[in-house]
Write an enzyme that holds these catalytic residues in place. Structure first.
Site, PDB file in Angstrom:
ATOM      1  N   GLU A   1      36.371  52.692  20.975  1.00 25.74           N
ATOM      2  CA  GLU A   1      36.381  53.437  22.237  1.00 25.74           C
ATOM      3  C   GLU A   1      37.678  53.622  22.843  1.00 25.74           C
ATOM      4  OE1 GLU A   1      35.186  50.615  20.997  1.00 25.74           O
ATOM      5  OE2 GLU A   1      35.422  48.859  22.211  1.00 25.74           O
ATOM      6  N   ASN A   2      38.557  53.224  22.072  1.00 26.85           N
ATOM      7  CA  ASN A   2      40.010  53.508  22.731  1.00 26.85           C
ATOM      8  C   ASN A   2      40.473  54.904  22.590  1.00 26.85           C
ATOM      9  OD1 ASN A   2      40.248  52.795  20.056  1.00 26.85           O
ATOM     10  ND2 ASN A   2      42.583  52.656  20.355  1.00 26.85           N
TER      11      ASN A   2
END
Lengths: 232, 217
Positions: free
Chosen positions: B46-47
Protein backbone atom coordinates in the site's frame (compact mmCIF):
# COMPACT_ATOMS: atom_id res chain seq x y z
CA UNK A 1 7.06 30.39 -14.08
CA UNK A 2 10.25 30.25 -12.10
CA UNK A 3 9.84 28.61 -8.67
CA UNK A 4 13.51 28.30 -7.86
CA UNK A 5 14.75 29.46 -4.47
CA UNK A 6 18.39 29.55 -3.42
CA UNK A 7 18.34 27.12 -0.55
CA UNK A 8 16.37 25.56 2.29
CA UNK A 9 16.53 28.77 4.35
CA UNK A 10 14.77 30.73 1.63
CA UNK A 11 12.36 27.86 0.97
CA UNK A 12 11.03 27.91 4.52
CA UNK A 13 10.64 31.67 4.97
CA UNK A 14 7.23 32.29 6.51
CA UNK A 15 6.98 29.11 8.56
CA UNK A 16 5.71 30.31 11.94
CA UNK A 17 4.80 28.94 15.35
CA UNK A 18 1.42 27.22 15.43
CA UNK A 19 1.24 26.48 11.72
CA UNK A 20 0.02 23.25 10.11
CA UNK A 21 2.61 21.48 7.99
CA UNK A 22 2.24 18.50 5.70
CA UNK A 23 5.42 16.46 5.46
CA UNK A 24 5.73 13.90 2.67
CA UNK A 25 7.14 10.40 3.02
CA UNK A 26 6.32 6.87 4.14
CA UNK A 27 8.50 5.76 7.02
CA UNK A 28 11.86 7.30 6.22
CA UNK A 29 11.32 6.83 2.48
CA UNK A 30 10.83 10.01 0.47
CA UNK A 31 10.96 12.44 3.41
CA UNK A 32 12.20 16.02 2.97
CA UNK A 33 15.33 15.56 5.08
CA UNK A 34 16.84 18.97 4.41
CA UNK A 35 13.69 20.84 5.34
CA UNK A 36 13.21 18.83 8.54
CA UNK A 37 16.78 19.66 9.57
CA UNK A 38 16.09 23.32 8.86
CA UNK A 39 12.88 23.25 10.95
CA UNK A 40 14.95 21.95 13.87
CA UNK A 41 17.35 24.86 13.35
CA UNK A 42 14.52 27.38 13.15
CA UNK A 43 13.04 26.03 16.38
CA UNK A 44 9.48 26.75 15.24
CA UNK A 45 7.06 25.62 17.95
CA UNK A 46 3.50 24.32 18.40
CA UNK A 47 3.42 22.79 14.97
CA UNK A 48 0.65 20.53 13.73
CA UNK A 49 2.29 17.98 11.46
CA UNK A 50 0.36 15.90 8.98
CA UNK A 51 2.54 12.99 7.94
CA UNK A 52 1.88 9.29 7.50
CA UNK A 53 4.51 8.41 10.11
CA UNK A 54 6.51 10.19 12.78
CA UNK A 55 9.99 9.08 11.81
CA UNK A 56 12.25 7.17 14.18
CA UNK A 57 13.79 8.51 17.39
CA UNK A 58 16.80 10.14 15.76
CA UNK A 59 15.70 10.73 12.16
CA UNK A 60 12.83 12.16 10.17
CA UNK A 61 10.07 13.82 12.19
CA UNK A 62 11.50 12.13 15.28
CA UNK A 63 13.98 15.01 15.33
CA UNK A 64 11.15 17.55 15.75
CA UNK A 65 9.61 15.41 18.47
CA UNK A 66 12.83 15.35 20.45
CA UNK A 67 12.95 19.14 20.40
CA UNK A 68 9.23 19.24 21.37
CA UNK A 69 8.37 21.42 18.39
CA UNK A 70 5.29 19.39 17.51
CA UNK A 71 2.01 20.03 19.35
CA UNK A 72 -0.12 17.69 17.31
CA UNK A 73 0.53 14.83 14.89
CA UNK A 74 -1.93 13.61 12.30
CA UNK A 75 -0.70 10.23 11.09
CA UNK A 76 -1.75 6.67 10.32
CA UNK A 77 1.08 4.69 11.88
CA UNK A 78 3.60 5.74 14.49
CA UNK A 79 4.95 2.41 15.67
CA UNK A 80 8.67 2.92 15.19
CA UNK A 81 9.20 5.83 17.53
CA UNK A 82 9.61 5.40 21.29
CA UNK A 83 9.73 9.12 22.03
CA UNK A 84 6.49 9.57 20.11
CA UNK A 85 4.78 6.83 22.09
CA UNK A 86 6.05 8.29 25.35
CA UNK A 87 4.81 11.82 24.52
CA UNK A 88 1.46 10.48 23.33
CA UNK A 89 0.79 8.22 26.33
CA UNK A 90 1.82 11.00 28.74
CA UNK A 91 -0.51 13.44 27.00
CA UNK A 92 2.23 15.91 25.99
CA UNK A 93 1.48 15.32 22.35
CA UNK A 94 -1.95 15.47 20.73
CA UNK A 95 -2.38 12.68 18.20
CA UNK A 96 -5.01 12.11 15.57
CA UNK A 97 -4.61 8.65 14.06
CA UNK A 98 -6.49 8.14 10.82
CA UNK A 99 -6.58 5.28 8.33
CA UNK A 100 -3.84 5.56 5.75
CA UNK A 101 -6.13 5.56 2.73
CA UNK A 102 -8.34 8.20 4.34
CA UNK A 103 -5.27 10.29 5.11
CA UNK A 104 -4.10 10.11 1.50
CA UNK A 105 -7.55 10.91 0.14
CA UNK A 106 -8.11 13.75 2.63
CA UNK A 107 -4.91 15.38 1.40
CA UNK A 108 -5.86 14.79 -2.22
CA UNK A 109 -9.35 16.19 -1.58
CA UNK A 110 -7.85 19.24 0.13
CA UNK A 111 -5.82 19.99 -2.94
CA UNK A 112 -8.60 19.13 -5.36
CA UNK A 113 -11.29 21.39 -3.87
CA UNK A 114 -13.42 18.57 -2.51
CA UNK A 115 -14.38 19.48 1.07
CA UNK A 116 -15.37 15.98 2.20
CA UNK A 117 -16.09 12.46 0.99
CA UNK A 118 -17.58 9.18 2.20
CA UNK A 119 -15.40 6.13 2.77
CA UNK A 120 -16.07 2.72 4.34
CA UNK A 121 -12.72 2.77 6.20
CA UNK A 122 -13.13 3.06 9.94
CA UNK A 123 -16.89 2.46 10.12
CA UNK A 124 -17.77 0.84 13.45
CA UNK A 125 -14.45 1.89 15.02
CA UNK A 126 -13.19 4.82 17.13
CA UNK A 127 -12.35 6.60 13.90
CA UNK A 128 -16.06 6.92 13.09
CA UNK A 129 -17.01 8.60 16.38
CA UNK A 130 -18.89 11.83 15.73
CA UNK A 131 -18.85 11.38 11.97
CA UNK A 132 -21.89 11.25 9.71
CA UNK A 133 -22.73 7.76 8.44
CA UNK A 134 -24.49 7.07 5.15
CA UNK A 135 -25.35 3.83 3.42
CA UNK A 136 -24.19 3.50 -0.18
CA UNK A 137 -24.56 0.23 -2.09
CA UNK A 138 -25.87 -1.37 1.08
CA UNK A 139 -22.71 -0.57 3.01
CA UNK A 140 -22.12 2.05 5.73
CA UNK A 141 -19.64 4.82 4.96
CA UNK A 142 -18.34 7.66 7.12
CA UNK A 143 -17.82 11.30 6.17
CA UNK A 144 -14.19 12.37 6.15
CA UNK A 145 -13.15 15.99 5.64
CA UNK A 146 -10.38 17.36 3.46
CA UNK A 147 -7.03 18.41 4.89
CA UNK A 148 -4.95 21.40 3.87
CA UNK A 149 -1.80 22.93 5.30
CA UNK A 150 -0.06 26.29 5.61
CA UNK A 151 3.03 24.63 4.17
CA UNK A 152 3.31 21.28 2.39
CA UNK A 153 6.91 20.12 2.33
CA UNK A 154 7.66 17.34 -0.13
CA UNK A 155 10.65 15.52 -1.52
CA UNK A 156 11.12 14.50 -5.15
CA UNK A 157 13.82 12.75 -7.13
CA UNK A 158 14.00 15.25 -9.98
CA UNK A 159 12.52 18.66 -10.42
CA UNK A 160 12.85 21.60 -12.78
CA UNK A 161 12.82 25.34 -12.26
CA UNK A 162 9.09 25.42 -13.12
CA UNK A 163 8.38 23.21 -10.08
CA UNK A 164 7.56 20.09 -12.09
CA UNK A 165 8.37 16.98 -10.07
CA UNK A 166 9.31 13.36 -10.76
CA UNK A 167 9.42 10.85 -7.92
CA UNK A 168 11.39 7.65 -7.69
CA UNK A 169 9.91 4.24 -6.84
CA UNK A 170 8.08 4.09 -3.50
CA UNK A 171 9.55 7.43 -2.44
CA UNK A 172 6.50 8.90 -4.22
CA UNK A 173 3.94 7.82 -1.57
CA UNK A 174 2.19 10.86 0.02
CA UNK A 175 4.29 13.51 -1.70
CA UNK A 176 2.05 14.16 -4.74
CA UNK A 177 -1.16 14.61 -2.71
CA UNK A 178 0.50 16.77 -0.11
CA UNK A 179 2.02 18.92 -2.83
CA UNK A 180 -1.54 19.66 -3.97
CA UNK A 181 -2.81 20.55 -0.50
CA UNK A 182 -0.32 23.17 0.69
CA UNK A 183 -1.08 26.91 0.60
CA UNK A 184 2.65 27.09 0.00
CA UNK A 185 4.28 23.92 -1.28
CA UNK A 186 8.01 23.51 -0.90
CA UNK A 187 9.76 20.80 -2.89
CA UNK A 188 13.28 19.65 -2.16
CA UNK A 189 14.82 17.58 -4.93
CA UNK A 190 17.89 15.46 -5.46
CA UNK A 191 18.40 16.64 -9.01
CA UNK A 192 17.41 20.08 -10.21
CA UNK A 193 17.34 20.83 -13.94
CA UNK A 194 16.40 23.83 -16.09
CA UNK A 195 12.87 23.93 -17.53
CA UNK A 196 12.68 21.82 -20.68
CA UNK A 197 14.96 19.08 -19.45
CA UNK A 198 12.22 16.88 -18.02
CA UNK A 199 9.94 15.07 -20.45
CA UNK A 200 6.44 16.56 -19.97
CA UNK A 201 5.07 13.03 -20.49
CA UNK A 202 6.79 11.86 -17.36
CA UNK A 203 5.90 14.57 -14.85
CA UNK A 204 4.18 13.20 -11.73
CA UNK A 205 3.38 16.53 -10.06
CA UNK A 206 2.83 19.51 -12.37
CA UNK A 207 4.55 22.71 -11.29
CA UNK A 208 1.27 24.50 -10.62
CA UNK A 209 1.17 22.75 -7.23
CA UNK A 210 4.68 23.85 -6.26
CA UNK A 211 5.56 27.37 -5.08
CA UNK A 212 9.20 26.91 -4.11
CA UNK A 213 11.77 24.38 -5.28
CA UNK A 214 15.40 23.86 -4.29
CA UNK A 215 18.10 21.26 -4.55
CA UNK A 216 18.67 19.52 -1.23
CA UNK A 217 22.22 19.84 0.02
CA UNK A 218 22.51 16.34 1.40
CA UNK A 219 20.35 13.22 1.36
CA UNK A 220 21.22 10.53 3.86
CA UNK A 221 18.25 8.35 2.77
CA UNK A 222 18.40 6.14 5.81
CA UNK A 223 16.98 2.62 5.50
CA UNK A 224 14.62 1.61 8.29
CA UNK A 225 14.50 -2.16 7.75
CA UNK A 226 17.42 -3.43 5.73
CA UNK A 227 16.30 -6.81 4.40
CA UNK A 228 18.36 -8.78 1.92
CA UNK A 229 18.78 -12.30 0.59
CA UNK A 230 21.97 -14.25 0.11
CA UNK A 231 23.42 -14.83 -3.33
CA UNK A 232 23.12 -18.50 -4.08
CA UNK B 1 1.04 -27.55 15.33
CA UNK B 2 2.25 -25.13 12.67
CA UNK B 3 5.05 -22.62 12.94
CA UNK B 4 4.83 -19.23 11.23
CA UNK B 5 6.10 -20.72 8.00
CA UNK B 6 3.41 -23.39 8.15
CA UNK B 7 0.68 -20.78 8.57
CA UNK B 8 2.07 -18.90 5.55
CA UNK B 9 2.19 -22.12 3.49
CA UNK B 10 -1.43 -22.92 4.32
CA UNK B 11 -2.58 -19.44 3.38
CA UNK B 12 -0.63 -19.66 0.13
CA UNK B 13 -2.94 -22.54 -0.85
CA UNK B 14 -5.78 -20.00 -0.99
CA UNK B 15 -4.12 -18.02 -3.80
CA UNK B 16 -5.82 -18.13 -7.16
CA UNK B 17 -4.41 -17.46 -10.57
CA UNK B 18 -4.57 -13.84 -11.65
CA UNK B 19 -5.16 -12.36 -8.22
CA UNK B 20 -3.71 -9.12 -6.94
CA UNK B 21 -2.85 -9.65 -3.29
CA UNK B 22 -2.00 -7.35 -0.40
CA UNK B 23 0.09 -8.94 2.34
CA UNK B 24 0.35 -7.35 5.78
CA UNK B 25 3.38 -7.17 8.02
CA UNK B 26 4.66 -10.30 9.83
CA UNK B 27 3.44 -13.80 8.98
CA UNK B 28 1.46 -12.55 5.93
CA UNK B 29 4.68 -11.33 4.28
CA UNK B 30 5.94 -14.94 4.29
CA UNK B 31 3.05 -16.07 2.07
CA UNK B 32 4.92 -14.69 -0.96
CA UNK B 33 7.54 -17.43 -0.51
CA UNK B 34 5.07 -20.28 -1.05
CA UNK B 35 3.08 -19.47 -4.17
CA UNK B 36 1.81 -22.80 -5.53
CA UNK B 37 3.23 -23.90 -8.85
CA UNK B 38 1.28 -22.78 -11.90
CA UNK B 39 -0.32 -19.88 -10.03
CA UNK B 40 0.48 -16.31 -11.04
CA UNK B 41 -0.29 -13.59 -8.53
CA UNK B 42 0.95 -10.05 -8.12
CA UNK B 43 1.65 -8.45 -4.76
CA UNK B 44 0.52 -4.94 -3.95
CA UNK B 45 2.05 -2.97 -1.13
CA UNK B 46 0.00 0.00 0.00
CA UNK B 47 2.95 2.38 0.12
CA UNK B 48 2.80 2.39 -3.66
CA UNK B 49 4.06 -0.64 -5.55
CA UNK B 50 2.48 -3.40 -7.58
CA UNK B 51 4.62 -6.33 -8.63
CA UNK B 52 6.83 -6.76 -5.58
CA UNK B 53 9.70 -9.20 -5.91
CA UNK B 54 12.03 -10.79 -3.35
CA UNK B 55 14.40 -8.96 -1.00
CA UNK B 56 17.44 -7.48 -2.78
CA UNK B 57 20.86 -9.07 -2.74
CA UNK B 58 23.23 -7.63 -0.16
CA UNK B 59 24.65 -4.36 -1.41
CA UNK B 60 21.75 -3.77 -3.80
CA UNK B 61 19.31 -2.25 -1.30
CA UNK B 62 17.61 0.94 -2.48
CA UNK B 63 16.35 3.33 0.21
CA UNK B 64 13.68 4.51 -2.25
CA UNK B 65 12.26 1.02 -2.76
CA UNK B 66 10.50 -0.47 0.26
CA UNK B 67 7.31 -2.31 1.16
CA UNK B 68 4.68 -1.24 3.68
CA UNK B 69 6.75 -2.90 6.42
CA UNK B 70 9.56 -0.48 5.49
CA UNK B 71 11.69 -3.42 4.34
CA UNK B 72 13.93 -3.05 1.31
CA UNK B 73 12.50 -4.98 -1.66
CA UNK B 74 12.90 -5.46 -5.38
CA UNK B 75 10.30 -5.43 -8.13
CA UNK B 76 9.50 -7.93 -10.83
CA UNK B 77 9.23 -7.22 -14.54
CA UNK B 78 6.00 -5.37 -15.22
CA UNK B 79 5.90 -3.66 -11.83
CA UNK B 80 4.52 -0.18 -11.29
CA UNK B 81 4.79 2.62 -8.74
CA UNK B 82 2.06 5.04 -7.72
CA UNK B 83 1.08 7.51 -5.02
CA UNK B 84 -0.79 6.65 -1.81
CA UNK B 85 -4.18 7.91 -3.03
CA UNK B 86 -3.96 5.69 -6.12
CA UNK B 87 -2.83 2.80 -3.96
CA UNK B 88 -5.89 3.03 -1.74
CA UNK B 89 -8.10 3.53 -4.80
CA UNK B 90 -6.96 0.03 -5.78
CA UNK B 91 -7.89 -1.23 -2.32
CA UNK B 92 -11.14 0.68 -1.74
CA UNK B 93 -12.18 0.16 -5.34
CA UNK B 94 -11.85 -3.61 -4.82
CA UNK B 95 -9.26 -4.12 -7.52
CA UNK B 96 -7.22 -6.16 -5.04
CA UNK B 97 -8.66 -9.67 -4.68
CA UNK B 98 -7.15 -10.83 -1.41
CA UNK B 99 -5.91 -9.20 1.78
CA UNK B 100 -3.91 -11.18 4.33
CA UNK B 101 -3.20 -9.52 7.65
CA UNK B 102 -2.39 -10.21 11.28
CA UNK B 103 -4.67 -9.58 14.25
CA UNK B 104 -4.70 -9.35 18.03
CA UNK B 105 -8.32 -10.54 18.21
CA UNK B 106 -11.00 -11.81 15.86
CA UNK B 107 -14.66 -12.27 16.80
CA UNK B 108 -17.23 -14.72 15.55
CA UNK B 109 -19.09 -12.11 13.52
CA UNK B 110 -15.86 -11.25 11.67
CA UNK B 111 -14.77 -8.19 13.68
CA UNK B 112 -11.03 -7.65 13.88
CA UNK B 113 -8.83 -5.73 16.34
CA UNK B 114 -5.18 -5.16 15.53
CA UNK B 115 -4.11 -1.56 16.08
CA UNK B 116 -4.34 -0.45 19.68
CA UNK B 117 -4.12 -1.61 23.29
CA UNK B 118 -5.54 1.29 25.33
CA UNK B 119 -2.99 2.80 27.71
CA UNK B 120 -0.25 0.44 26.52
CA UNK B 121 0.41 0.29 22.86
CA UNK B 122 -0.75 2.64 20.16
CA UNK B 123 0.99 2.09 16.90
CA UNK B 124 -1.83 3.20 14.67
CA UNK B 125 -3.93 1.43 12.10
CA UNK B 126 -1.82 2.23 9.07
CA UNK B 127 -3.70 0.91 6.07
CA UNK B 128 -5.48 -1.86 7.96
CA UNK B 129 -8.82 -0.07 8.37
CA UNK B 130 -9.02 0.78 4.67
CA UNK B 131 -8.06 -2.78 3.75
CA UNK B 132 -10.57 -4.56 5.98
CA UNK B 133 -13.40 -2.14 5.19
CA UNK B 134 -13.12 -2.71 1.46
CA UNK B 135 -11.68 -6.12 0.66
CA UNK B 136 -14.18 -8.88 -0.08
CA UNK B 137 -11.73 -11.58 0.77
CA UNK B 138 -9.82 -11.19 4.02
CA UNK B 139 -7.72 -13.89 5.63
CA UNK B 140 -6.31 -13.34 9.09
CA UNK B 141 -2.98 -14.99 9.95
CA UNK B 142 -2.53 -15.17 13.71
CA UNK B 143 -1.68 -17.31 16.72
CA UNK B 144 -4.70 -18.94 18.36
CA UNK B 145 -3.84 -17.61 21.84
CA UNK B 146 -1.91 -14.64 23.22
CA UNK B 147 1.26 -14.89 25.29
CA UNK B 148 -0.80 -15.25 28.48
CA UNK B 149 -2.51 -18.28 26.95
CA UNK B 150 -5.86 -16.54 26.42
CA UNK B 151 -7.81 -17.25 23.27
CA UNK B 152 -7.73 -14.58 20.54
CA UNK B 153 -10.65 -16.25 18.77
CA UNK B 154 -13.51 -14.61 20.62
CA UNK B 155 -17.26 -14.15 20.93
CA UNK B 156 -16.61 -10.42 20.95
CA UNK B 157 -13.42 -8.42 20.60
CA UNK B 158 -12.29 -6.63 23.76
CA UNK B 159 -9.78 -4.29 22.06
CA UNK B 160 -10.62 -1.26 19.89
CA UNK B 161 -11.84 -2.51 16.52
CA UNK B 162 -10.12 -2.16 13.19
CA UNK B 163 -13.18 -3.26 11.23
CA UNK B 164 -16.57 -4.88 11.68
CA UNK B 165 -17.96 -8.07 10.15
CA UNK B 166 -15.19 -8.31 7.57
CA UNK B 167 -13.00 -11.35 8.29
CA UNK B 168 -13.97 -14.48 6.36
CA UNK B 169 -11.20 -16.87 7.26
CA UNK B 170 -8.62 -17.32 10.03
CA UNK B 171 -5.51 -19.48 9.82
CA UNK B 172 -3.70 -20.17 13.10
CA UNK B 173 -1.00 -22.59 14.23
CA UNK B 174 -3.83 -24.96 15.16
CA UNK B 175 -6.60 -24.64 12.60
CA UNK B 176 -8.32 -23.13 9.62
CA UNK B 177 -11.55 -21.45 10.67
CA UNK B 178 -14.25 -19.95 8.52
CA UNK B 179 -16.58 -17.25 9.79
CA UNK B 180 -20.20 -17.37 8.73
CA UNK B 181 -23.64 -16.87 10.29
CA UNK B 182 -22.02 -15.32 13.37
CA UNK B 183 -19.97 -18.40 14.25
CA UNK B 184 -16.55 -19.89 13.69
CA UNK B 185 -16.56 -23.10 11.65
CA UNK B 186 -13.69 -25.54 11.99
CA UNK B 187 -12.52 -26.41 8.48
CA UNK B 188 -9.13 -28.06 9.01
CA UNK B 189 -6.81 -28.88 11.87
CA UNK B 190 -3.03 -28.59 11.81
CA UNK B 191 -0.97 -31.79 11.65
CA UNK B 192 -0.90 -33.51 15.04
CA UNK B 193 -3.49 -31.19 16.59
CA UNK B 194 -6.68 -32.66 18.04
CA UNK B 195 -10.16 -31.22 17.67
CA UNK B 196 -10.37 -31.12 21.48
CA UNK B 197 -7.33 -28.84 21.71
CA UNK B 198 -8.80 -26.45 19.14
CA UNK B 199 -12.15 -26.42 20.95
CA UNK B 200 -10.50 -25.76 24.31
CA UNK B 201 -8.47 -22.86 22.92
CA UNK B 202 -11.37 -21.20 21.09
CA UNK B 203 -13.46 -18.86 23.22
CA UNK B 204 -15.93 -17.97 20.48
CA UNK B 205 -18.76 -20.25 19.32
CA UNK B 206 -17.22 -22.97 17.19
CA UNK B 207 -19.11 -25.29 14.88
CA UNK B 208 -17.27 -28.62 14.61
CA UNK B 209 -18.27 -31.02 11.85
CA UNK B 210 -18.17 -34.76 12.40
CA UNK B 211 -15.00 -35.12 10.38
CA UNK B 212 -12.28 -32.47 10.46
CA UNK B 213 -9.56 -33.08 7.86
CA UNK B 214 -5.90 -32.45 8.62
CA UNK B 215 -4.18 -29.74 6.60
CA UNK B 216 -2.19 -30.95 3.61
CA UNK B 217 0.98 -28.88 3.42
Amino acid sequence: MNKLVKNVEEALIGVEDGMTLMIGGFGLCGIPENSIAELVKLGTKNLTCISNNAGVDDFGLGLLLQTKQIKKMISSYVGENDEFERQMLSGELEVDLIPQGSLAERCRAGGAGIPAFFTPAGYGTEVAEGKEVRIYNGKPHILEEALTADFAIVKAWKGDTEGNLVFKATAMNFNPMMAMAGKITVAEVEELVPAGQLDPNHIHTPGIFVQRIFKGEKFEKRIEQRTTRKRS
Amino acid sequence: MLDKTGIAKRIAQELQNGWYVNLGIGIPTLVANYIPEGIEVEFQSENGVLGMGPFPFEGEEDADLINAGKQTITVREGASFFDSATSFAMIRGQHVQLTVLGAMEVSQNGDIANWKIPGKMVKGMGGAMDLVASADNIIVAMMHSNKAGESKILKECTLPLTGVACVKKVVTELAVLEIKDGKFHLIERAPGVSVEEIVSKTEGDLVVPEFVPEMQL
